[in-house]
Design a protein around this motif. Structure first.
Motif, PDB file in Angstrom:
ATOM      1  N   ARG A  96       0.838  -1.201   0.000  1.00  0.00           N
ATOM      2  CA  ARG A  96       0.000   0.000   0.000  1.00  0.00           C
ATOM      3  C   ARG A  96       0.878   1.257   0.000  1.00  0.00           C
ATOM      4  O   ARG A  96       1.989   1.255   0.508  1.00  0.00           O
ATOM      5  CB  ARG A  96      -0.903   0.023   1.231  1.00  0.00           C
ATOM      6  CG  ARG A  96      -1.922  -1.099   1.259  1.00  0.00           C
ATOM      7  CD  ARG A  96      -2.742  -1.052   2.526  1.00  0.00           C
ATOM      8  NE  ARG A  96      -3.779  -2.071   2.524  1.00  0.00           N
ATOM      9  CZ  ARG A  96      -4.660  -2.230   3.496  1.00  0.00           C
ATOM     10  NH1 ARG A  96      -4.615  -1.436   4.560  1.00  0.00           N
ATOM     11  NH2 ARG A  96      -5.577  -3.180   3.422  1.00  0.00           N
ATOM     12  N   THR A  97       0.338   2.333  -0.539  1.00  0.00           N
ATOM     13  CA  THR A  97       1.058   3.600  -0.514  1.00  0.00           C
ATOM     14  C   THR A  97       0.049   4.742  -0.546  1.00  0.00           C
ATOM     15  O   THR A  97      -1.139   4.539  -0.305  1.00  0.00           O
ATOM     16  CB  THR A  97       2.078   3.685  -1.675  1.00  0.00           C
ATOM     17  OG1 THR A  97       2.891   4.833  -1.505  1.00  0.00           O
ATOM     18  CG2 THR A  97       1.399   3.704  -3.035  1.00  0.00           C
ATOM     19  N   GLU A  98       0.495   5.930  -0.848  1.00  0.00           N
ATOM     20  CA  GLU A  98      -0.382   7.088  -0.935  1.00  0.00           C
ATOM     21  C   GLU A  98       0.265   8.138  -1.830  1.00  0.00           C
ATOM     22  O   GLU A  98       1.447   8.046  -2.155  1.00  0.00           O
ATOM     23  CB  GLU A  98      -0.659   7.672   0.453  1.00  0.00           C
ATOM     24  CG  GLU A  98       0.562   8.266   1.133  1.00  0.00           C
ATOM     25  CD  GLU A  98       0.245   8.939   2.462  1.00  0.00           C
ATOM     26  OE1 GLU A  98      -0.909   8.905   2.908  1.00  0.00           O
ATOM     27  OE2 GLU A  98       1.172   9.530   3.042  1.00  0.00           O
ATOM     28  N   PHE A  99      -0.530   9.107  -2.241  1.00  0.00           N
ATOM     29  CA  PHE A  99       0.006  10.249  -2.970  1.00  0.00           C
ATOM     30  C   PHE A  99      -0.861  11.457  -2.651  1.00  0.00           C
ATOM     31  O   PHE A  99      -1.979  11.319  -2.134  1.00  0.00           O
ATOM     32  CB  PHE A  99       0.060   9.991  -4.482  1.00  0.00           C
ATOM     33  CG  PHE A  99      -1.286  10.006  -5.170  1.00  0.00           C
ATOM     34  CD1 PHE A  99      -1.709  11.117  -5.896  1.00  0.00           C
ATOM     35  CD2 PHE A  99      -2.133   8.908  -5.098  1.00  0.00           C
ATOM     36  CE1 PHE A  99      -2.936  11.134  -6.529  1.00  0.00           C
ATOM     37  CE2 PHE A  99      -3.371   8.910  -5.724  1.00  0.00           C
ATOM     38  CZ  PHE A  99      -3.767  10.026  -6.444  1.00  0.00           C
ATOM     39  N   TYR A 100      -0.340  12.632  -2.928  1.00  0.00           N
ATOM     40  CA  TYR A 100      -1.090  13.848  -2.657  1.00  0.00           C
ATOM     41  C   TYR A 100      -1.881  14.232  -3.900  1.00  0.00           C
ATOM     42  O   TYR A 100      -1.312  14.514  -4.953  1.00  0.00           O
ATOM     43  CB  TYR A 100      -0.160  14.988  -2.252  1.00  0.00           C
ATOM     44  CG  TYR A 100      -0.899  16.187  -1.703  1.00  0.00           C
ATOM     45  CD1 TYR A 100      -1.314  16.219  -0.377  1.00  0.00           C
ATOM     46  CD2 TYR A 100      -1.198  17.276  -2.513  1.00  0.00           C
ATOM     47  CE1 TYR A 100      -1.995  17.299   0.136  1.00  0.00           C
ATOM     48  CE2 TYR A 100      -1.888  18.370  -2.010  1.00  0.00           C
ATOM     49  CZ  TYR A 100      -2.283  18.374  -0.680  1.00  0.00           C
ATOM     50  OH  TYR A 100      -2.975  19.455  -0.182  1.00  0.00           O
ATOM     51  N   GLY A 101      -3.220  14.214  -3.785  1.00  0.00           N
ATOM     52  CA  GLY A 101      -4.080  14.524  -4.923  1.00  0.00           C
ATOM     53  C   GLY A 101      -4.098  16.016  -5.220  1.00  0.00           C
ATOM     54  O   GLY A 101      -4.446  16.813  -4.345  1.00  0.00           O
ATOM     55  N   ARG A 102      -3.730  16.380  -6.426  1.00  0.00           N
ATOM     56  CA  ARG A 102      -3.655  17.792  -6.797  1.00  0.00           C
ATOM     57  C   ARG A 102      -5.017  18.461  -6.730  1.00  0.00           C
ATOM     58  O   ARG A 102      -5.151  19.576  -6.214  1.00  0.00           O
ATOM     59  CB  ARG A 102      -3.069  17.919  -8.211  1.00  0.00           C
ATOM     60  CG  ARG A 102      -2.933  19.353  -8.702  1.00  0.00           C
ATOM     61  CD  ARG A 102      -2.140  19.388  -9.998  1.00  0.00           C
ATOM     62  NE  ARG A 102      -2.741  18.529 -11.013  1.00  0.00           N
ATOM     63  CZ  ARG A 102      -2.198  18.277 -12.210  1.00  0.00           C
ATOM     64  NH1 ARG A 102      -1.020  18.797 -12.500  1.00  0.00           N
ATOM     65  NH2 ARG A 102      -2.807  17.488 -13.071  1.00  0.00           N
ATOM     66  N   SER A 103      -6.047  17.806  -7.238  1.00  0.00           N
ATOM     67  CA  SER A 103      -7.388  18.390  -7.229  1.00  0.00           C
ATOM     68  C   SER A 103      -8.045  18.276  -5.860  1.00  0.00           C
ATOM     69  O   SER A 103      -8.707  19.209  -5.393  1.00  0.00           O
ATOM     70  CB  SER A 103      -8.269  17.702  -8.277  1.00  0.00           C
ATOM     71  OG  SER A 103      -7.730  17.861  -9.571  1.00  0.00           O
ATOM     72  N   GLU A 104      -7.857  17.119  -5.214  1.00  0.00           N
ATOM     73  CA  GLU A 104      -8.498  16.884  -3.918  1.00  0.00           C
ATOM     74  C   GLU A 104      -7.818  17.633  -2.789  1.00  0.00           C
ATOM     75  O   GLU A 104      -8.396  17.847  -1.728  1.00  0.00           O
ATOM     76  CB  GLU A 104      -8.503  15.384  -3.610  1.00  0.00           C
ATOM     77  CG  GLU A 104      -9.422  14.566  -4.508  1.00  0.00           C
ATOM     78  CD  GLU A 104      -8.806  14.351  -5.892  1.00  0.00           C
ATOM     79  OE1 GLU A 104      -7.609  14.648  -6.060  1.00  0.00           O
ATOM     80  OE2 GLU A 104      -9.530  13.883  -6.780  1.00  0.00           O
ATOM     81  N   LYS A 105      -6.533  18.009  -3.005  1.00  0.00           N
ATOM     82  CA  LYS A 105      -5.744  18.722  -1.994  1.00  0.00           C
ATOM     83  C   LYS A 105      -5.680  17.948  -0.669  1.00  0.00           C
ATOM     84  O   LYS A 105      -5.819  18.498   0.424  1.00  0.00           O
ATOM     85  CB  LYS A 105      -6.298  20.133  -1.769  1.00  0.00           C
ATOM     86  CG  LYS A 105      -6.147  21.050  -2.974  1.00  0.00           C
ATOM     87  CD  LYS A 105      -6.649  22.445  -2.669  1.00  0.00           C
ATOM     88  CE  LYS A 105      -6.303  23.399  -3.808  1.00  0.00           C
ATOM     89  NZ  LYS A 105      -6.839  22.982  -5.114  1.00  0.00           N
TER      90      LYS A 105
END
Length: 225
Positions: A96-105
């Protein structure tokens, strides 16, 4: 006494323990047994990277603002790890991982389940076609088990070192059955009773996990902090 918890669905419990999950999950039972205050920042589908990020940089306060309906459980948690007396961390599956959503902020969780299935249906509304192709490539062509296991060890050691630096006693658990690391407690299908539909610890399992955690706290004299 105030206890900081973080983990994945095995510590969050939403979705498989019913509407009253916050009152019957093992973290709450531990606090009830000790007369402690529960500070639970776990999240279903959360990753080890997320757990380490929250421990070292602070909890996802942005989620309270962005999505109060889904994350109102965080609104009452005013504390960071620095405000707590004991840290209990449950690490999870290393793919599992994650990322920072540009639109969702906000930070967005990534698991195999987030990718669109063969029918083109995604359980994540933010999973666009381009993101879906990217993460499919990541999991099927880039990600390797060796990478996941190494990342797990990095997070494991970082969690221990962060708590040591903050002078916070730590109990560390895992639900990853293939781990090569030594955890205080393992939450797997073989160790505690599991719901055969959702494959998470059932109510009896919650009580048993809490009992084992409380026993460890008392054996290590953490309850006298």
């Amino acid at each position: 006494m105030r206890i900081y918890f973080d983990g994945c669905s095995n510590t969050h419990a939403k979705g498989y323990l019913g509407d009253n999950f916050e009152n019957i999950r093992w973290s709450k039972l531990v606090c009830d047994a000790l007369g402690a205050e529960e500070v639970n920042y776990s999240r279903s589908g959360g990753s080890n990277i997320r757990i380490l990020r929250q421990l070292t940089t602070g909890p996802d306060k942005i989620l309270i603002r962005q999505s109060p309906k889904n994350y109102n459980r965080l609104s009452s948690n005013k504390y960071t790890v620095d405000d707590c007396d004991l840290v209990i961390i449950q690490l999870t599956f290393p793919n599992r991982t994650e990322f920072y959503g540009r639109s969702e902020k906000r930070f967005l969780p990534i698991t195999h389940g987030a990718i669109k299935n063969l029918d083109g249906i995604s359980i994540k509304p933010w999973m666009t076609d381009s993101l879906n192709e990217f993460w499919k490539t990541y999991y099927f062509e880039v990600y390797q088990k060796e990478y996941g296991d190494t990342t797990e060890e990095m997070v494991y050691e970082s969690v221990k070192n962060a708590c040591k630096a903050k002078n916070k006693p730590l109990i560390i658990l895992s639900c990853y059955p293939e781990t090569k690391l030594k955890y205080d407690i393992m939450i797997t299908n073989d160790t505690y009773p599991h719901d055969r539909v959702h494959w998470h610890p059932d109510e009896r399992g919650q009580v048993m996990i809490a009992s084992d955690v409380v026993k460890m706290i008392k054996e290590r004299n953490y309850d006298s902090i």
